[in-house]
Design an enzyme around this catalytic site. Structure first.
Site, PDB file in Angstrom:
ATOM      1  CB  ALA A 136      -1.194   0.033   1.193  1.00  0.00           C
ATOM      2  CB  SER A 138      -1.349   4.520  -4.790  1.00  0.00           C
ATOM      3  OG  SER A 138      -0.291   3.930  -5.441  1.00  0.00           O
ATOM      4  CD  GLU A 139      -0.728   8.947   0.845  1.00  0.00           C
ATOM      5  OE1 GLU A 139      -0.694  10.316   0.726  1.00  0.00           O
ATOM      6  OE2 GLU A 139      -0.077   8.511   1.748  1.00  0.00           O
ATOM      7  CB  ILE A 169      -4.565  -0.524  -1.504  1.00  0.00           C
ATOM      8  CG1 ILE A 169      -4.272   0.414  -1.201  1.00  0.00           C
ATOM      9  CG2 ILE A 169      -3.861  -1.761  -0.840  1.00  0.00           C
ATOM     10  CD1 ILE A 169      -2.927   1.028  -2.060  1.00  0.00           C
ATOM     11  N   GLY A 351     -16.582  -9.003 -35.016  1.00  0.00           N
ATOM     12  CA  GLY A 351     -17.845  -8.681 -34.134  1.00  0.00           C
ATOM     13  C   GLY A 351     -17.663  -9.556 -32.974  1.00  0.00           C
ATOM     14  CD  GLU A 374       3.566  -3.891  -9.624  1.00  0.00           C
ATOM     15  OE1 GLU A 374       4.884  -4.062  -9.851  1.00  0.00           O
ATOM     16  OE2 GLU A 374       2.966  -4.566  -9.279  1.00  0.00           O
ATOM     17  CB  SER A 377       3.556   4.013 -20.307  1.00  0.00           C
ATOM     18  OG  SER A 377       3.148   2.841 -20.296  1.00  0.00           O
TER      19      SER A 377
END
Ligand code: COS
Length: 395
Positions: A136, A138-139, A169, A351, A374, A377
């Protein structure tokens, strides 16, 4: 049948070839039975994820995620085996790939920087598939700009008290522990962050929201409300958190490329099968040069992805402690290129390719997040350019 000729490349030894054969046979026999039905809600999703983790763990495939002394197969990480595992499982199911990814990423910082006590406690049950890990960092206001995080840990007696929020997360809600990163104030920015292991049942930690995404995976937001952890649950020294995160991501970034490779191989196999059987204008569409062009482009893209992924993994396993440049290149190229391969496969299906639940339609949704998580790009390009410029300066 996936192409396995890449295993003859000099990046691998016989143990890798044996490992690849074993996991391929196991995955072909086991994974489709578990993941055939796409989950309709989070309850079904979590149940499918737990079933996958139990099955993969019981078969021993998480042993590539942790060191031998703590229930794994290799002295340290064997990134080539991790990549083979993600590529192979990804060929059969995005969720199965995700299971290995998260058991690895959710323990990687503990394996690399944890005390013996933390390693003994957290690694063996993850290797066995009895417990689930998560990472964990990222925010809402700190995704790519990770050094800007605001979740804070304050020293309190012999422990720490954490307050703040983490989002996007993976495994939020089903993890048994989280490796989390919080500001501890040793310095501004990247040098003032530390890493901690927090048990999911800590009363100061809650899952405040589940996030639904285009290819269903367990994902959510964590809230830390006066969440107290023991001093011994810090990884490394105070202020080391950013480097711990980056070093962990260095190991796992090439494995994201490996998952993309598995998705792309599956898309190509599906597309070639379709092209050989689909009749139009009096012949199989594989007879048409415009379809052959697509098949050729897919095949070249896949070999180029594999070369970059396994170059990075081999370099990490046998040559260098730090593979920042190689792993960023592998992730960037493989995920971007896999998106194009899968798009071409959808086009060959026509299709049928956009009908919900078809393998190429699922892959089309599944690949998208890999170009974001993660390290996007765009971040990989910054990392690569930074490494090139630093090497230029060394001359
Ligand atoms: N391994 C070990 N140490 C590393 C490292 C690595 N791969 N990368 C950076 N560091 C160290 C640097 O050596 C530097 O140490 P010193 O302060 O002692 O010199 C420190 O960490 C800060 O590095 P840098 O100045 O390069 O940090 P930046 O803030 O410029 O980094 C990027 C910028 C964008 C590259 C970084 O924030 C990043 O990778 N962001 C993406 C985060 C991410 O992947 N988020 C998703 C999380 S998982 S879903």
């Amino acid at each position: 049948m996936p192409d396995t000729t890449f295993l003859n490349w000099p990046f691998f030894d016989d143990a890798h070839r044996e490992y690849a054969r074993g996991i391929r046979e196991w995955a072909a026999a086991t994974i489709p039975g578990i993941t055939e039905d796409e989950p309709g809600d989070n309850e079904q999703l979590d149940a499918q994820m737990r079933e996958l983790v139990t099955a993969i763990g019981a078969a021993g495939w998480f042993k590539a995620c942790v060191p031998a002394a703590y229930g794994g197969s290799f002295e340290s990480f064997d990134v080539r085996s991790l990549c083979i595992a993600r590529e192979t499982l990804g060929y059969y199911s995005g969720l199965a790939d995700f299971a290995v990814a998260m058991q690895g990423l959710g323990t990687g910082s503990i394996s690399l920087f944890g005390s013996d006590e933390l390693k003994s406690r957290y690694l063996p049950p993850v290797a066995a598939g009895e417990k689930i890990g998560a990472f964990a960092i990222s925010e809402k206001g700190a995704g790519s700009d990770v050094a800007n995080m605001t979740t804070a840990a304050e020293a309190d007696g012999n422990g720490w008290v954490i307050n703040g929020e983490k989002t996007w997360i993976s495994n939020a809600g089903i993890a048994d522990h989280y490796v989390i990163f919080a500001r501890t104030g040793e310095a501004e920015g990247a040098r003032g962050i530390s890493a901690f292991v927090v048990d999911a049942d800590n009363s100061g930690l809650s899952v405040s929201e589940r996030i639904d995404v285009i290819a269903p995976h367990p994902l959510g937001t964590l809230e830390f409300n006066n969440c107290r952890v023991e001093g011994s649950h810090r990884l490394g020294e105070g202020g080391d958190g950013f480097k711990i995160a980056m070093a962990t991501l260095d190991v796992f970034r090439s494995t994201v490329g490996a998952a993309a490779l598995g998705f792309a191989r599956r898309a190509m196999d599906e597309a070639v099968g379709r092209a050989e059987s689909r009749q139009a204008f009096g012949s199989a569409i594989a007879e048409f040069q415009l379809i052959q062009e697509k098949i050729a482009d897919m095949a070249v893209a896949i070999d180029a992805m594999a070369l970059l992924v396994y170059r990075s993994a081999w370099t990490k396993d046998t040559r260098e402690a730090r593979v920042t440049r190689e792993s960023a290149m592998a992730k960037l190229h493989a995920t971007e290129s896999a998106q194009q391969v899968i798009d071409q496969a959808v086009q060959i299906f026509g299709g049928e390719g956009v009908v919900s639940g078809r393998p190429v339609e699922k892959l089309y949704r599944e690949i998208r997040a890999l170009r974001i998580y993660e390290g996007t790009s765009e971040i990989q390009k910054l990392v690569i350019a930074g490494q090139v410029r630093a090497a230029f300066g060394d001359d």
